[in-house]
Scaffold this motif. Sequence first.
Motif, short mmCIF file in Angstrom:
data_model
loop_
_atom_site.label_atom_id
_atom_site.label_comp_id
_atom_site.label_asym_id
_atom_site.label_seq_id
_atom_site.Cartn_x
_atom_site.Cartn_y
_atom_site.Cartn_z
N GLU A 10 48.28 26.61 37.40
CA GLU A 10 47.08 26.44 38.25
C GLU A 10 47.36 26.98 39.82
O GLU A 10 46.05 27.66 40.13
CB GLU A 10 46.64 25.03 38.10
N VAL A 14 47.69 35.46 42.98
CA VAL A 14 47.42 36.65 42.11
C VAL A 14 48.78 37.69 42.16
O VAL A 14 49.36 38.25 41.25
CB VAL A 14 46.25 37.61 42.94
N LYS A 37 41.81 29.07 30.86
CA LYS A 37 42.21 29.81 32.17
C LYS A 37 41.51 30.81 32.61
O LYS A 37 41.66 31.33 33.56
CB LYS A 37 43.69 30.06 32.11
N ALA A 39 38.63 31.63 33.83
CA ALA A 39 37.75 31.89 34.95
C ALA A 39 38.29 31.46 36.12
O ALA A 39 37.92 31.37 37.17
CB ALA A 39 36.49 30.71 34.66
N ALA A 40 39.70 31.10 35.90
CA ALA A 40 40.46 30.99 37.21
C ALA A 40 40.39 32.18 38.28
O ALA A 40 40.57 33.25 37.58
CB ALA A 40 41.86 30.78 36.83
N PRO A 41 40.55 31.96 39.33
CA PRO A 41 39.96 33.06 40.51
C PRO A 41 41.03 34.02 40.52
O PRO A 41 40.90 35.29 40.65
CB PRO A 41 40.02 32.44 41.80
N GLN A 42 42.50 33.57 40.04
CA GLN A 42 43.59 34.69 40.22
C GLN A 42 43.44 35.44 39.17
O GLN A 42 43.76 36.76 39.29
CB GLN A 42 44.88 33.88 40.32
N VAL A 44 40.84 36.46 37.25
CA VAL A 44 39.53 37.10 37.48
C VAL A 44 39.77 38.28 38.57
O VAL A 44 39.43 39.49 38.29
CB VAL A 44 38.47 36.34 37.84
N THR A 45 40.45 38.01 39.63
CA THR A 45 40.77 38.86 40.72
C THR A 45 41.63 40.12 39.95
O THR A 45 41.39 41.12 40.17
CB THR A 45 41.60 38.00 41.77
N GLU A 48 39.66 42.38 37.94
CA GLU A 48 38.85 43.19 38.69
C GLU A 48 39.51 44.30 39.38
O GLU A 48 39.17 45.37 39.49
CB GLU A 48 37.95 42.17 39.85
#
Length: 120
Positions: A10, A14, A37, A39-42, A44-45, A48
Motif C-alpha cells: 500500500e 512509484v 489495487k 486505483a492506487a495512486p502509484q 495509476v501514476t 500514465e
Amino acid sequence: MRVAGIGFRENAPVSSLQEALEAAGGNVQALATAKVKAAAPQIVTLSERMTLPLVAVSPAELAAQQTITQSDRVMAQFGTGSVAEAAALAAAGPGAQLLGPRVSSKDGMATAAIAEGISQ
C-alpha cells in the motif's frame, strides 16, 4: 501481447514499481494488477507516465491462474501465489505464459512479472 503484472504494498513509492518493472524486463504493451489495487495512486501514476493501459484483474481471474511463485501471505489475501504473476497471465489472455518468476524491487515494496499472450 506482453503484459507486466505489478504487485505492491500500500505504501510503495512509484519508484519501487518502476524498479520492479525494469528488473522484470520492461518492454510491455500494458500493465495489470489486482482490481483492489488498480486505483492506487502509484500504479495509476506509473501507467500514465508510461502511457500504457492498466488492466484491473478480478479476484476470480487472479485465483484461476497458475503461478510460479507461492507466497502464503499473498495466497491468504488474494487467492493466488503471486499477484504480479497472476495479473500478468490473466491480462495477457488465454494461453499466456510467464517469461519467468516475479522479481522484486530492492526495497521489497513491489514485484513485477511479464507474461506473453498469443497474438490474435
